[in-house]
Design a protein around this motif. Structure first.
Motif, short mmCIF file in Angstrom:
data_model
loop_
_atom_site.label_atom_id
_atom_site.label_comp_id
_atom_site.label_asym_id
_atom_site.label_seq_id
_atom_site.Cartn_x
_atom_site.Cartn_y
_atom_site.Cartn_z
N ALA A 84 23.92 -51.01 -27.79
CA ALA A 84 24.86 -50.50 -26.80
C ALA A 84 25.47 -51.61 -25.95
O ALA A 84 25.47 -52.78 -26.30
CB ALA A 84 24.16 -49.47 -25.92
N GLN A 85 25.92 -51.21 -24.76
CA GLN A 85 26.74 -52.09 -23.95
C GLN A 85 26.03 -53.35 -23.50
O GLN A 85 26.66 -54.33 -23.15
CB GLN A 85 27.24 -51.32 -22.73
N GLY A 86 24.71 -53.32 -23.51
CA GLY A 86 23.96 -54.49 -23.09
C GLY A 86 24.27 -55.72 -23.91
O GLY A 86 24.04 -56.85 -23.47
N GLU A 87 24.77 -55.57 -25.11
CA GLU A 87 25.13 -56.71 -25.94
C GLU A 87 26.59 -57.13 -25.75
O GLU A 87 27.11 -57.94 -26.49
CB GLU A 87 24.86 -56.38 -27.42
N GLY A 88 27.26 -56.51 -24.78
CA GLY A 88 28.59 -56.95 -24.42
C GLY A 88 29.72 -56.29 -25.17
O GLY A 88 30.87 -56.68 -25.02
N ARG A 89 29.41 -55.29 -25.99
CA ARG A 89 30.48 -54.64 -26.72
C ARG A 89 31.15 -53.60 -25.84
O ARG A 89 30.51 -52.84 -25.13
CB ARG A 89 29.92 -53.97 -27.98
N VAL A 90 32.48 -53.58 -25.91
CA VAL A 90 33.23 -52.64 -25.09
C VAL A 90 33.18 -51.26 -25.69
O VAL A 90 32.99 -50.27 -24.99
CB VAL A 90 34.70 -53.12 -24.94
N SER A 91 33.33 -51.15 -26.99
CA SER A 91 33.37 -49.84 -27.63
C SER A 91 32.64 -49.89 -28.96
O SER A 91 33.02 -50.66 -29.85
CB SER A 91 34.82 -49.39 -27.85
N LEU A 92 31.62 -49.08 -29.10
CA LEU A 92 30.89 -49.01 -30.36
C LEU A 92 31.64 -48.15 -31.35
O LEU A 92 32.25 -47.14 -30.99
CB LEU A 92 29.51 -48.39 -30.12
N LYS A 93 31.57 -48.53 -32.61
CA LYS A 93 32.07 -47.69 -33.69
C LYS A 93 30.91 -46.81 -34.16
O LYS A 93 29.88 -47.32 -34.59
CB LYS A 93 32.59 -48.54 -34.85
N VAL A 94 31.11 -45.50 -34.07
CA VAL A 94 30.05 -44.54 -34.39
C VAL A 94 30.55 -43.59 -35.47
O VAL A 94 31.64 -43.02 -35.35
CB VAL A 94 29.63 -43.73 -33.15
N VAL A 95 29.77 -43.42 -36.53
CA VAL A 95 30.05 -42.41 -37.54
C VAL A 95 29.04 -41.28 -37.36
O VAL A 95 27.83 -41.52 -37.35
CB VAL A 95 29.95 -42.97 -38.97
N VAL A 96 29.54 -40.07 -37.18
CA VAL A 96 28.70 -38.88 -37.06
C VAL A 96 28.74 -38.16 -38.39
O VAL A 96 29.81 -37.76 -38.85
CB VAL A 96 29.19 -37.95 -35.93
N VAL A 97 27.58 -37.99 -39.03
CA VAL A 97 27.50 -37.29 -40.30
C VAL A 97 27.19 -35.82 -40.03
O VAL A 97 26.09 -35.48 -39.61
CB VAL A 97 26.42 -37.90 -41.21
N GLY A 98 28.18 -34.96 -40.26
CA GLY A 98 28.00 -33.53 -40.04
C GLY A 98 28.99 -32.98 -39.05
O GLY A 98 29.05 -33.43 -37.90
N ALA A 99 29.79 -32.00 -39.50
CA ALA A 99 30.80 -31.38 -38.64
C ALA A 99 30.38 -29.98 -38.23
O ALA A 99 31.21 -29.12 -37.99
CB ALA A 99 32.15 -31.33 -39.35
N GLY A 100 29.05 -29.75 -38.14
CA GLY A 100 28.55 -28.53 -37.53
C GLY A 100 28.56 -28.67 -36.02
O GLY A 100 29.06 -29.66 -35.47
N VAL A 101 27.95 -27.73 -35.34
CA VAL A 101 28.05 -27.71 -33.89
C VAL A 101 27.30 -28.89 -33.26
O VAL A 101 27.75 -29.44 -32.24
CB VAL A 101 27.57 -26.36 -33.32
N VAL A 102 26.20 -29.35 -33.85
CA VAL A 102 25.48 -30.49 -33.29
C VAL A 102 26.29 -31.77 -33.49
O VAL A 102 26.42 -32.59 -32.57
CB VAL A 102 24.08 -30.61 -33.91
N GLY A 103 26.85 -31.95 -34.68
CA GLY A 103 27.70 -33.11 -34.91
C GLY A 103 28.94 -33.09 -34.03
O GLY A 103 29.36 -34.12 -33.50
N ALA A 104 29.51 -31.90 -33.86
CA ALA A 104 30.70 -31.76 -33.01
C ALA A 104 30.38 -32.12 -31.56
O ALA A 104 31.16 -32.81 -30.89
CB ALA A 104 31.25 -30.35 -33.11
N ALA A 105 29.24 -31.64 -31.07
CA ALA A 105 28.86 -31.95 -29.69
C ALA A 105 28.55 -33.43 -29.53
O ALA A 105 28.87 -34.04 -28.49
CB ALA A 105 27.65 -31.11 -29.28
N SER A 106 27.94 -34.03 -30.55
CA SER A 106 27.67 -35.47 -30.50
C SER A 106 28.98 -36.26 -30.45
O SER A 106 29.12 -37.22 -29.68
CB SER A 106 26.83 -35.89 -31.70
N ALA A 107 29.94 -35.85 -31.27
CA ALA A 107 31.24 -36.52 -31.27
C ALA A 107 31.96 -36.33 -29.95
O ALA A 107 32.58 -37.26 -29.41
CB ALA A 107 32.09 -35.99 -32.42
N PHE A 108 31.90 -35.13 -29.41
CA PHE A 108 32.57 -34.81 -28.14
C PHE A 108 32.04 -35.71 -27.02
O PHE A 108 32.81 -36.32 -26.27
CB PHE A 108 32.34 -33.34 -27.80
#
Length: 399
Positions: A6-30
Motif C-alpha cells: 500500500a501507500q507506505g511504499e510511496g505509490r500514489v495509486s495501486l492497480k487492483v484486479v478484482v476477480v468476481g463481479a458478484g456483490v462481494v466483488g462489486a462492493a470491493s471494487a466500489f
C-alpha cells in the motif's frame, strides 16, 4: 495484518484486479475505487450471475452469533444505508423490513431469548415478542413467541451488484470479461498481474479473490489455495399475492442449521415477501459439490414447513424454484485479507449465505487491507479472525 503493497511504499495509486463481479466483488471494487485505487473487475460471466443471482437478498443481524461475523454485519448494515443514500434506495431496492424469529416450543423460545440477549449485549437491537400475530397476523396460532429484529433488511442482489459496479466505473474503474487462469509473479513471489484464458495479462499490484463458490479454485490458480466449498440450497417462489408477510420470518432452528457443519440435508423455514408480491420460501443446505439436480423431495419439505408456519400458503400456487451454491468455509466465517503465501493476493470469499448482507463491509475491509489503514469504519486490526492465516500451517499449506 495489512497488505504491504500500500501507500507506505510511496505509490500514489495501486492497480487492483478484482476477480468476481458478484456483490462481494462489486462492493470491493466500489470501495477500492472510492479510495482512489486503479480497479479492474474481471468475471467470466455477466454481473451477479453466480451465487448473487441465487440469493434472497438478506441483510441480517438476527442470525449471527456475537463475534467476527456479527461485527462485520453491523458495519455492513450501516454501509448499506450509506450506499442507499448515495446511489438511491430504488437502485437496488433496499428495504428495511425487519426480521421476526419465531419459536415453536417454550424451550425453543427460552433458547432464542438467551441468544438474542447475547446479541443485544453486542450492540444489536432486539424486541422480544410475546404475541407474534401482532407482528405477523397470518402466522399459525399457538406459537409461544419470538424476537423482532428491526435492523434486518433486504436488497435485490443483482441490482445491488450492478449499482455498486456502475458507481465504481464512475470513479474510474473498469469491467473486463474473461476467466483468470493464473498469476504473474516476481522472483520473490509477489503478484504483478493475472493471466486470462484468452492469453491476456492484466498488470496489477494486487488481486482480490472475490470469486464466491469458485474462490477456492481461483485461490489455487493464484498460488494461494483456500478451502471454500459449495453448499447447495433451494428457494421456492409463489404466485404474486397482496401483501401477506411483512417481515423476513424464520423459525428459531434456522440459526442452528446455518452454523452446522453436517454435509447432509438440513432445512429450516424461512418466509418473506417481495415488492413484486411473490413470497420466497427457504431454506435448505447440503454439501453435494456442484450437483444442480432439482430435488423435489427437498422442495416438498420446504413447502410443508412454510405451510405449518403460515397456513394460508396451503392455498397458494408455486410458480418456480431455483437453486444455488453458497461458498462455505469449515468454520462458517468468510476469508477476508491478504494471503501470506503470495504477496498481493487478498481473499474476499467464503461468506456462505451471508455474502449479500456482508458485502459492503467486506469491500471496505478489503480496501483497508490494500491501503494499510482503516477505511469507512473497517479496521484490519479489528478483524484478524477473518484472515486466511487461520487455515494455514507453518509450512504454508492448507490445514
Amino acid at each position: 495484518m495489512a497488505c504491504d503493497i500500500a501507500q507506505g511504499e510511496g505509490r500514489v495509486s495501486l492497480k487492483v484486479v478484482v476477480v468476481g463481479a458478484g456483490v462481494v466483488g462489486a462492493a470491493s471494487a466500489f470501495h477500492a475505487a472510492s479510495a482512489g485505487l486503479d480497479v479492474t473487475v474481471i468475471d467470466r460471466g455477466p454481473v451477479g450471475a453466480g451465487t448473487t443471482s441465487r440469493g434472497e437478498g438478506n441483510v441480517l443481524l438476527s442470525d449471527k452469533e456475537p463475534g467476527p461475523e456479527l461485527d462485520l454485519a453491523r458495519l455492513s448494515r450501516t454501509l448499506w444505508d450509506e450506499a442507499g443514500e448515495e446511489l438511491g434506495l430504488e437502485s437496488f431496492e433496499l428495504e428495511a423490513k425487519g426480521g421476526l424469529v419465531v419459536a415453536s416450543t417454550e424451550e425453543g423460545l427460552a433458547a432464542l431469548r438467551e441468544f438474542a440477549a447475547r446479541q443485544e449485549a453486542a450492540g444489536v437491537r432486539i424486541e422480544p415478542v410475546d404475541h407474534v400475530q401482532d407482528v405477523e397476523p397470518h402466522l399459525a396460532p399457538g406459537l409461544p413467541g419470538g424476537v423482532h429484529y428491526p435492523q434486518d433488511a433486504q436488497v435485490q442482489p443483482v441490482l445491488a451488484a450492478a449499482a455498486l459496479l456502475r458507481a465504481a466505473v464512475r470513479r474510474g474503474g473498469r469491467l473486463h470479461s474473461g476467466e483468470v487462469v493464473g498469476a504473474e509473479t516476481t522472483g520473490d513471489g509477489r503478484v504483478t498481474g493475472v493471466r486470462t484464458a484468452a492469453g491476456e495479462v492484466l498488470p496489477c499490484d494486487a488481486v482480490v479473490n472475490a470469486a464466491g463458490t469458485w474462490g477456492g479454485e481461483v485461490g489455487r490458480r493464484l498460488g494461494a489455495p483456500i478451502e471454500v466449498l459449495p453448499r447447495r440450497g433451494f428457494v421456492l417462489v409463489t404466485e404474486p399475492l397482496p401483501p401477506m408477510v411483512r417481515h423476513k420470518v424464520y423459525s428459531a432452528d434456522y440459526v442452528a442449521n446455518v452454523a452446522s457443519s453436517d454435509a447432509g440435508l438440513e432445512t429450516s423455514c424461512v418466509v418473506e415477501g417481495t415488492r413484486g408480491g411473490t413470497i420466497l420460501i427457504g431454506a435448505s443446505r447440503e454439501r453435494v459439490g456442484f450437483d444442480r439436480t432439482l430435488n423435489t423431495a427437498v422442495l416438498a419439505r420446504l413447502a410443508a414447513q412454510a405451510c405449518r408456519l403460515f397456513p394460508f400458503l396451503r392455498g397458494v400456487h408455486l410458480i418456480r424454484a431455483y437453486r444455488g451454491f453458497r461458498p462455505y468455509c469449515p468454520d462458517h466465517l468468510p476469508v477476508i485479507g491478504p494471503d501470506p503465501r503470495v504477496p498481493g493476493v487478498v481473499h474476499a470469499c467464503g461468506h456462505e449465505g451471508a455474502g449479500i448482507g456482508l458485502a459492503p463491509a467486506t469491500g471496505a475491509l478489503v480496501t483497508a487491507h490494500l491501503l494499510g489503514r482503516p477505511w469507512r469504519g473497517a479496521d484490519p486490526a479489528a478483524h484478524t479472525g477473518l484472515l486466511p492465516d487461520r487455515f494455514l500451517t507453518f509450512g504454508g499449506a492448507p490445514k
